[in-house]
Design an enzyme around this catalytic site. Structure first.
Site, PDB file in Angstrom:
ATOM      1  N   GLU A  48      25.004 -23.231  -3.843  1.00  0.00           N
ATOM      2  CA  GLU A  48      23.908 -24.104  -4.260  1.00  0.00           C
ATOM      3  C   GLU A  48      24.127 -24.676  -5.657  1.00  0.00           C
ATOM      4  O   GLU A  48      24.705 -24.023  -6.529  1.00  0.00           O
ATOM      5  CB  GLU A  48      22.581 -23.338  -4.269  1.00  0.00           C
ATOM      6  CG  GLU A  48      22.133 -22.876  -2.906  1.00  0.00           C
ATOM      7  CD  GLU A  48      20.797 -22.137  -2.944  1.00  0.00           C
ATOM      8  OE1 GLU A  48      20.334 -21.714  -1.872  1.00  0.00           O
ATOM      9  OE2 GLU A  48      20.217 -21.993  -4.048  1.00  0.00           O
TER      10      GLU A  48
ATOM     11  N   HIS B 144      28.988  -9.096  -8.137  1.00  0.00           N
ATOM     12  CA  HIS B 144      27.814  -9.933  -8.435  1.00  0.00           C
ATOM     13  C   HIS B 144      27.179  -9.576  -9.788  1.00  0.00           C
ATOM     14  O   HIS B 144      26.007  -9.257  -9.883  1.00  0.00           O
ATOM     15  CB  HIS B 144      26.780  -9.840  -7.309  1.00  0.00           C
ATOM     16  CG  HIS B 144      27.240 -10.439  -6.030  1.00  0.00           C
ATOM     17  ND1 HIS B 144      26.400 -10.610  -4.955  1.00  0.00           N
ATOM     18  CD2 HIS B 144      28.443 -10.919  -5.631  1.00  0.00           C
ATOM     19  CE1 HIS B 144      27.081 -11.155  -3.951  1.00  0.00           C
ATOM     20  NE2 HIS B 144      28.329 -11.348  -4.351  1.00  0.00           N
TER      21      HIS B 144
ATOM     22  N   TYR C 150      14.017 -19.198  -6.447  1.00  0.00           N
ATOM     23  CA  TYR C 150      15.042 -19.948  -5.719  1.00  0.00           C
ATOM     24  C   TYR C 150      15.424 -19.300  -4.392  1.00  0.00           C
ATOM     25  O   TYR C 150      16.392 -19.710  -3.767  1.00  0.00           O
ATOM     26  CB  TYR C 150      16.236 -20.191  -6.645  1.00  0.00           C
ATOM     27  CG  TYR C 150      15.825 -21.149  -7.748  1.00  0.00           C
ATOM     28  CD1 TYR C 150      15.952 -22.521  -7.598  1.00  0.00           C
ATOM     29  CD2 TYR C 150      15.179 -20.679  -8.892  1.00  0.00           C
ATOM     30  CE1 TYR C 150      15.498 -23.399  -8.569  1.00  0.00           C
ATOM     31  CE2 TYR C 150      14.716 -21.554  -9.868  1.00  0.00           C
ATOM     32  CZ  TYR C 150      14.879 -22.904  -9.694  1.00  0.00           C
ATOM     33  OH  TYR C 150      14.410 -23.790 -10.652  1.00  0.00           O
TER      34      TYR C 150
ATOM     35  N   TYR D 230      29.162 -12.370   5.757  1.00  0.00           N
ATOM     36  CA  TYR D 230      30.589 -12.629   5.964  1.00  0.00           C
ATOM     37  C   TYR D 230      31.076 -12.190   7.342  1.00  0.00           C
ATOM     38  O   TYR D 230      32.096 -12.674   7.815  1.00  0.00           O
ATOM     39  CB  TYR D 230      31.410 -11.936   4.871  1.00  0.00           C
ATOM     40  CG  TYR D 230      31.223 -12.559   3.510  1.00  0.00           C
ATOM     41  CD1 TYR D 230      31.555 -13.893   3.283  1.00  0.00           C
ATOM     42  CD2 TYR D 230      30.720 -11.829   2.455  1.00  0.00           C
ATOM     43  CE1 TYR D 230      31.376 -14.474   2.042  1.00  0.00           C
ATOM     44  CE2 TYR D 230      30.537 -12.395   1.200  1.00  0.00           C
ATOM     45  CZ  TYR D 230      30.867 -13.727   1.005  1.00  0.00           C
ATOM     46  OH  TYR D 230      30.686 -14.293  -0.231  1.00  0.00           O
TER      47      TYR D 230
ATOM     48  N   GLN E  53      34.568  -7.108  -9.387  1.00  0.00           N
ATOM     49  CA  GLN E  53      34.333  -8.391 -10.039  1.00  0.00           C
ATOM     50  C   GLN E  53      33.907  -8.236 -11.494  1.00  0.00           C
ATOM     51  O   GLN E  53      33.565  -9.203 -12.158  1.00  0.00           O
ATOM     52  CB  GLN E  53      33.258  -9.170  -9.265  1.00  0.00           C
ATOM     53  CG  GLN E  53      33.682  -9.549  -7.862  1.00  0.00           C
ATOM     54  CD  GLN E  53      32.569 -10.227  -7.067  1.00  0.00           C
ATOM     55  OE1 GLN E  53      31.457 -10.408  -7.554  1.00  0.00           O
ATOM     56  NE2 GLN E  53      32.868 -10.598  -5.838  1.00  0.00           N
TER      57      GLN E  53
END
Length: 472
Positions: free
Chosen positions: A344, A251, A354, A365, A180
């Site tokens: 979210e 991430h 959070y 997953y 990513q």
């Protein structure tokens, strides 16, 4: 010699068994589909009580991983049951292969990009702003005639007077284009007319780190200027201590925004280590706040905490890839990828926690439980969560004049569901949401242009589309 022959014989037998097994699964795929799926999706896969599976349209995720999880865990709110307890994983894959074979047989293709869209408030014209891009990730505007677009493999592209320039900007930073990672966000300084600063976020690799097969990497923030189509005057604004870099390849975050008081906010995802999102000595799983020159504001919330990273603004954030400042209040809003379920929308406040991964509305997953906790004292609840996940990515408040009824409403992009949603907010509450774009591609970014049009960055296809209201 006998030993070698024995190994060869075993290999041949194993290969024959594997081929037979795969062939049996392929045959079973049709039978399994007929038994489990045909009642809703039709004996010929062309729809019935549920959608067609051979029209090239996947409303809830086209990629194999999405399809697999949709079958295994179901989509309960739409009446699709889960098959976790009745089908083993290989049987699910056999059904998927059968669906793919049948779609190929009838020549199923994804429909071309729409030229018009219909919403509750407006009929919309859709035009292609830029195409032929490779994994475009973000867009921002220098002025009404000039846009910058990042391509994740590491290119910064320029659109001038409506035309994508053939040559990318030279000399941009080297990125780790893996998983990513890559060249992520681009942001134009609010005072660009006077200082020419442009900000980039990307995955930075430690080179020459002991010959490791996977050198460590982390999100890095820089700024520079473009002169004669060349990146110059680069300054590093944030680079984590190298011992905090990680060898994972997912991430990274990352978005960059500026508030009315001149602060710069950026995000770093948890880098695949959710437990580190609660550790204030580490950069990942957090929102950071700095001055535009990289210095640390003296009123940052963790300045007085020993060993804490002084740039931290919030913690417990899994992987924020959408961030926007409210045009009237200056509040910071963010969309955060959940695991499987639990995407979210959060109002990000100084020093708040959070919750990731101590509390969550999602699960792993593979279906396993991360935690049974969804609430805990000292941890914030989201303003909204999506379950199942829509794979939120890209966020902006509409700030233009073309869509007057949408002024200050929130535009939310979604990768998996290939959507742009329009959210109406009342203070910190979401009053309503509407899907205004669907099925055009994986929405990586959404932005209000200086002309008041809405620009949507798509992956698969690598295209940016421009939305304007139709003249009545």
């Amino acid at each position: 010699m006998k030993y070698s022959l024995s190994i060869s014989k075993s290999f041949v037998l194993a290969s024959v068994f594997l081929i037979s097994y795969i062939g049996a699964l392929a045959q079973d795929g049709a039978l399994l589909y007929g038994k489990n799926c045909a009642q809703c999706h039709g004996a010929n896969l062309n729809g019935g009580n549920a959608a067609s599976l051979v029209d090239g349209i996947w409303q809830f995720g086209a990629e194999d991983g999405y399809q697999f999880r949709n079958i295994k865990f179901g989509i309960a709110h739409l009446g699709m049951p889960s098959y976790e307890s009745t089908l083993i994983d290989d049987e699910i894959r056999a059904i998927m292969q059968y669906m793919k074979d049948q779609a190929n047989k009838v020549g199923a293709e994804k429909p071309p990009l729409a030229k018009e869209l219909e919403t509750l408030d407006y009929d919309i014209n859709v035009e292609i702003f830029a195409e032929g891009l490779e994994v475009p990730w973000a867009i921002d505007f220098i002025d009404e005639n000039t846009a910058l677009i990042t391509e994740r493999p590491g290119r910064l592209r320029v659109v001038k007077n409506g035309k994508l320039q053939a040559e990318p900007v030279n000399n941009t930073p080297k990125v780790l284009n893996e998983g990513q990672g890559g060249l992520l966000d681009v942001a134009i300084d609010p005072d660009y007319e006077n200082n020419d600063w442009i900000y980039l976020a990307y995955s930075h690799e430690i080179e020459g780190s002991g010959g490791e097969s996977r050198p460590p990497a982390m999100t890095r923030i820089v700024r520079g200027k473009i002169q004669n189509n060349t990146w110059t005057n680069q300054e590093v604004l944030f680079e984590a201590p190298h011992e905090m870099y990680r060898t994972t390849r997912h991430h990274y975050g990352c978005r960059i925004v500026f508030d009315p008081w001149g602060y710069l906010y950026f995000t770093i995802g948890d880098r695949g280590a959710g437990y580190q999102a609660q550790d204030v000595t580490l950069p990942n799983g957090k929102v950071h706040r700095i001055h535009k020159d990289g210095s640390i504001p003296e009123n940052n919330p963790f300045m007085a905490e020993e060993n804490a990273m002084k740039s931290l603004y919030s913690l417990g954030n899994r992987n924020i890839q959408g961030m926007a400042i409210h045009p009237e209040t200056g509040q910071l809003w963010a969309t955060e990828h959940g695991p499987m379920g639990g995407d979210e929308l959060n109002l990000i406040l100084a020093g708040k926690n959070y919750g990731w991964e101590t509390i969550t509305y999602g699960k792993n997953y593979n279906g396993s439980i991360i935690t049974d906790e969804t609430h805990k004292p000292g941890m914030e609840q989201p303003a909204l969560y999506w379950k199942p996940s829509i794979a939120v990515c890209g966020l902006d408040f509409y700030r233009g004049d073309l869509f007057k009824k949408w002024k200050n409403k929130l535009l939310v992009g979604a990768l998996k569901y290939e959507e742009v949603r329009l959210l109406s907010l009342e203070k910190d509450r979401v009053m309503h949401q509407e899907v205004i774009v669907k099925g055009q591609g994986r929405v990586r970014d959404v932005s209000t242009g200086p002309d008041g049009a809405i620009y949507v960055v798509l992956n698969k296809p690598g295209t940016v589309i421009r939305l304007t209201p139709k003249n009545k």
